[in-house]
Design an enzyme around this catalytic site. Structure first.
Site, PDB file in Angstrom:
ATOM      1  N   TYR A 106       0.823  -1.214   0.000  1.00  0.00           N
ATOM      2  CA  TYR A 106       0.000   0.000   0.000  1.00  0.00           C
ATOM      3  C   TYR A 106       0.859   1.268   0.000  1.00  0.00           C
ATOM      4  O   TYR A 106       0.345   2.365   0.189  1.00  0.00           O
ATOM      5  CB  TYR A 106      -0.941  -0.001   1.205  1.00  0.00           C
ATOM      6  CG  TYR A 106      -1.878  -1.179   1.199  1.00  0.00           C
ATOM      7  CD1 TYR A 106      -2.901  -1.266   0.257  1.00  0.00           C
ATOM      8  CD2 TYR A 106      -1.736  -2.223   2.105  1.00  0.00           C
ATOM      9  CE1 TYR A 106      -3.755  -2.356   0.215  1.00  0.00           C
ATOM     10  CE2 TYR A 106      -2.586  -3.328   2.080  1.00  0.00           C
ATOM     11  CZ  TYR A 106      -3.588  -3.381   1.134  1.00  0.00           C
ATOM     12  OH  TYR A 106      -4.428  -4.458   1.096  1.00  0.00           O
ATOM     13  N   ASP A 167      -1.912 -10.862   8.557  1.00  0.00           N
ATOM     14  CA  ASP A 167      -1.056 -11.980   8.144  1.00  0.00           C
ATOM     15  C   ASP A 167       0.393 -11.794   8.583  1.00  0.00           C
ATOM     16  O   ASP A 167       1.084 -12.769   8.840  1.00  0.00           O
ATOM     17  CB  ASP A 167      -1.100 -12.136   6.622  1.00  0.00           C
ATOM     18  CG  ASP A 167      -2.357 -12.869   6.187  1.00  0.00           C
ATOM     19  OD1 ASP A 167      -2.825 -13.731   6.952  1.00  0.00           O
ATOM     20  OD2 ASP A 167      -2.866 -12.579   5.088  1.00  0.00           O
ATOM     21  N   HIS A 407       4.913  -6.194  -4.197  1.00  0.00           N
ATOM     22  CA  HIS A 407       3.537  -6.492  -4.578  1.00  0.00           C
ATOM     23  C   HIS A 407       2.638  -5.301  -4.365  1.00  0.00           C
ATOM     24  O   HIS A 407       2.938  -4.377  -3.616  1.00  0.00           O
ATOM     25  CB  HIS A 407       3.006  -7.737  -3.857  1.00  0.00           C
ATOM     26  CG  HIS A 407       2.423  -7.464  -2.502  1.00  0.00           C
ATOM     27  ND1 HIS A 407       1.078  -7.379  -2.275  1.00  0.00           N
ATOM     28  CD2 HIS A 407       3.010  -7.249  -1.331  1.00  0.00           C
ATOM     29  CE1 HIS A 407       0.862  -7.114  -1.006  1.00  0.00           C
ATOM     30  NE2 HIS A 407       2.016  -7.032  -0.400  1.00  0.00           N
ATOM     31  N   TYR A 488     -11.493  -1.087  -0.873  1.00  0.00           N
ATOM     32  CA  TYR A 488     -11.569  -0.757   0.565  1.00  0.00           C
ATOM     33  C   TYR A 488     -10.320  -0.026   1.043  1.00  0.00           C
ATOM     34  O   TYR A 488     -10.342   0.632   2.077  1.00  0.00           O
ATOM     35  CB  TYR A 488     -11.801  -2.029   1.391  1.00  0.00           C
ATOM     36  CG  TYR A 488     -10.572  -2.702   1.974  1.00  0.00           C
ATOM     37  CD1 TYR A 488      -9.752  -3.508   1.199  1.00  0.00           C
ATOM     38  CD2 TYR A 488     -10.227  -2.529   3.308  1.00  0.00           C
ATOM     39  CE1 TYR A 488      -8.629  -4.125   1.731  1.00  0.00           C
ATOM     40  CE2 TYR A 488      -9.108  -3.140   3.847  1.00  0.00           C
ATOM     41  CZ  TYR A 488      -8.307  -3.931   3.060  1.00  0.00           C
ATOM     42  OH  TYR A 488      -7.195  -4.532   3.591  1.00  0.00           O
ATOM     43  N   ARG A 489      -9.245  -0.088   0.263  1.00  0.00           N
ATOM     44  CA  ARG A 489      -7.950   0.431   0.708  1.00  0.00           C
ATOM     45  C   ARG A 489      -7.039   0.352  -0.508  1.00  0.00           C
ATOM     46  O   ARG A 489      -7.228  -0.507  -1.362  1.00  0.00           O
ATOM     47  CB  ARG A 489      -7.456  -0.513   1.799  1.00  0.00           C
ATOM     48  CG  ARG A 489      -6.116  -0.239   2.407  1.00  0.00           C
ATOM     49  CD  ARG A 489      -5.830  -1.356   3.415  1.00  0.00           C
ATOM     50  NE  ARG A 489      -4.591  -1.164   4.113  1.00  0.00           N
ATOM     51  CZ  ARG A 489      -4.040  -2.073   4.904  1.00  0.00           C
ATOM     52  NH1 ARG A 489      -4.630  -3.243   5.080  1.00  0.00           N
ATOM     53  NH2 ARG A 489      -2.916  -1.846   5.532  1.00  0.00           N
TER      54      ARG A 489
END
Ligand code: FAD
Length: 545
Positions: A106, A167, A407, A488-489
């Protein structure tokens, strides 16, 4: 990779003379101490998860010098955060808060605006201020990681208290919660489980939300709403304040637990399975944030690169992936995996597990994998730990799928309905196929909604691979939005695009957000552009991506 020489030289905030900037940093050093103000003029190191940088995004999808800090500062108290904010207003220098900066996928620790001063709150403000074993709550500073909270609870011998972790356990409880991150016990919706914030506003004032607004309240961590308009939402995924304390509720040890894993053979099983999951999840028979994952991700958990299984070009087909899974994993032939956890004493668990078994076996070919057949190294046991609130790092393995793995994720929200699940999954897969890329899709079922988290791994050192990943994400976002699905994000780089998809009534919500931004932050110093909210000083001047 070790480190990169700086091609562009140190980043200086736009619109500020270099000499003024250096003078301003000297002034700040005088207030915080020289050791707590670092100019970022060294080669950039991506490091790895445990030694991540706080100057840029360790998993950068743009050139790593694009979103880079000019300096990093380390406040040691709320008062010092206030001083930094006043300083930024004086010089109109953009600042960007991080708690730990492990927001990988993110944006990591990168600021949205190149040359911002990153405020690394986690380094010195990392105290667990309270763990209340009676109320089952805690109060933490920004630098408290899931690991640190878990370990302190163990150290104090509070066997009846559980935390909830994502996670990966190395992120901060506070940063993850503000970004509306998710974990995998019954308390998986972190934002829903918080209670009370302390916030430094962009003009330097200090507020407490909820019951904390009462100077002598003893209920700050147990009643999130307080009285009057509830301000908390303004400080989540936002650029309206710097949060210096977070209250969090803790789960009670349920007195027993049992992980289970089901496999389903065919791609087409997705729709009926999701329709089976919905009433079970809303009815709390499926108790935790449920994880439905695709076989390709199960292979990637091994941590081996794709090239060790497949040397061809383009996206691997389901058949190729299943063939590898048959050989490499102990789960037989399957396309989907469901990881769940049942909580409570044996007789209570058994009641729920029997219903789940009966319902899941309505899918022809569905199988329950006996955990006793799985070695302790199997990924199943990582999920087992996480669903009992024990922090873990195994999830990092699939980032090795492509070399130099970084990623980025496409994370749309949808109803828990078969047709929606199929639509999103097929769309994501066919878009990724156009780009010749494998993706890792996982459905996380909250309660009445699910996030489809589509992880896209790319090679950080290959500009074409980065470009491909970004173009692929952008194509998915646009197509999903045209069908009514919003994220959502998201990653810093995609924030403008996604903000634009929330477009009801001629973008009325963004206009409202901008009005709040300009009121609370008249100089536009705090995290300009975060979540697509640009302050007046930047708006419409070419900063959007
Ligand atoms: P930070 O980077 O410190 O902050 C997160 C965000 O909050 C940033 O936007 C930051 O600007 C803002 N922020 C931080 N502190 C403040 C503050 N004090 N005031 C105002 N704003 C602030 N995430 C999940 O939620 N669930 C998962 O299951 C999950 N799985 C992952 C798996 C892998 C393999 C990877 C690589 C990542 C995963 N993530 C997951 C994403 C990420 O690792 C976590 O969300 C992590 O907890 C976030 O890092 P952090 O706490 O260091 O946040």
């Amino acid at each position: 990779k070790e480190q990169s020489e700086r091609k562009r030289g140190p980043a200086i905030p736009a619109g500020v003379e270099k000499t003024t900037f250096l003078k301003a940093l000297d002034e700040l050093s005088g207030q915080l101490g020289k050791e707590n103000v670092e100019i970022n003029d060294q080669p950039l190191k991506d490091g790895w998860y445990m030694e991540h940088p706080n100057t840029h995004d360790a998993m950068h999808v743009l050139d790593e010098e694009e979103l880079v800090a000019s300096a990093v500062v380390y406040p040691g108290s709320t008062e010092e955060v206030q001083k930094i904010v006043l300083w930024a207003n004086k010089y109109k220098i953009p600042i960007f808060p991080i708690s730990i900066g492990r927001n990988l996928g993110y944006g990591g620790a990168a600021p949205r605006v190149r040359g911002s001063v990153v405020i690394d709150l986690g380094r010195r403000m990392n105290k667990i201020l309270d763990i209340n074993p009676v109320d089952h709550t805690c109060l933490v500073e920004p630098g408290v990681t899931f690991y640190a909270l878990y370990e302190e609870i163990q150290r104090r011998g509070y066997k009846h208290l559980w935390i909830d972790c994502p996670d990966l356990g190395g992120g901060s409880v506070l940063g993850n919660t503000l970004d509306r991150g998710i974990g995998y016990t019954v308390y998986g919706d972190h934002w829903a489980c918080h209670s009370g914030l302390e916030v430094v506003l962009p003009t330097g004032e200090l507020i407490r939300t909820g019951m904390g607004a009462m100077a002598n309240s003893s209920s700050w961590q147990i009643f999130p709403y307080g009285y009057g308009p509830m301000a908390d939402g303004l400080f989540s995924q936002s650029n309206y304040g710097i949060v210096t304390k977070l209250g969090m509720t803790l789960m009670r040890n349920p007195g027993g637990h049992e992980s289970y894993l089901y496999t389903f053979p065919n791609e087409e099983d997705l729709a009926p399975l999701v329709d089976i999951i919905r009433p079970l999840r809303i009815g709390n028979i499926l108790e935790n944030v449920a994880q439905l994952r695709h076989v390709v991700q199960a292979i990637a958990y091994s941590g081996k690169p794709r090239s060790s299984y497949f040397q061809g070009e383009g996206q691997m087909t389901d058949e190729q992936v299943r063939e590898i899974a048959r050989k490499e994993l102990k789960y037989g032939d399957f396309t989907w995996l469901y990881y769940g956890m049942s909580y409570g004493p044996k007789e209570i668990r058994q009641y729920k597990l029997d219903i789940i078994h009966k319902e899941f076996l309505k899918i022809p070919g569905a199988r329950r994998i006996d955990p006793a057949t799985l070695p302790k190294t199997d990924y199943f046991w990582s999920r087992d730990r996480i669903a009992t609130g024990i922090p873990d790092l195994e999830e990092l393995q699939w980032v090795n799928w492509y070399p130099n793995g970084g990623h980025i994720a496409f994370s749309p929200v949808s109803p828990v309905r078969g047709p929606d699940a199929t639509e999103l999954w097929r769309m994501a897969r066919s878009r990724a196929a156009e780009f010749g890329h494998d993706i890792f899709p996982a459905f996380c079922v909250g309660l009445r909604e699910m996030h489809l988290i589509v992880e896209c791994v790319f090679n950080r050192d290959d500009p074409d691979s980065r470009k491909m990943a970004l173009a692929c994400m952008r194509a998915m976002i646009d197509e999903a939005a045209s069908k009514g699905y919003g994220e959502y994000r998201t990653h810093l780089v995609l924030m403008d695009q996604i903000a634009k998809t929330y477009n009801f009534n001629d973008h009325a919500l963004m206009k409202f957000n901008e009005r709040i931004k300009d009121t609370l932050d008249p100089n536009g110093i705090l995290a300009p552009g975060k979540s697509g909210v640009w302050p007046a000083r930047y708006r419409g001047r070419g900063w959007e991506m």
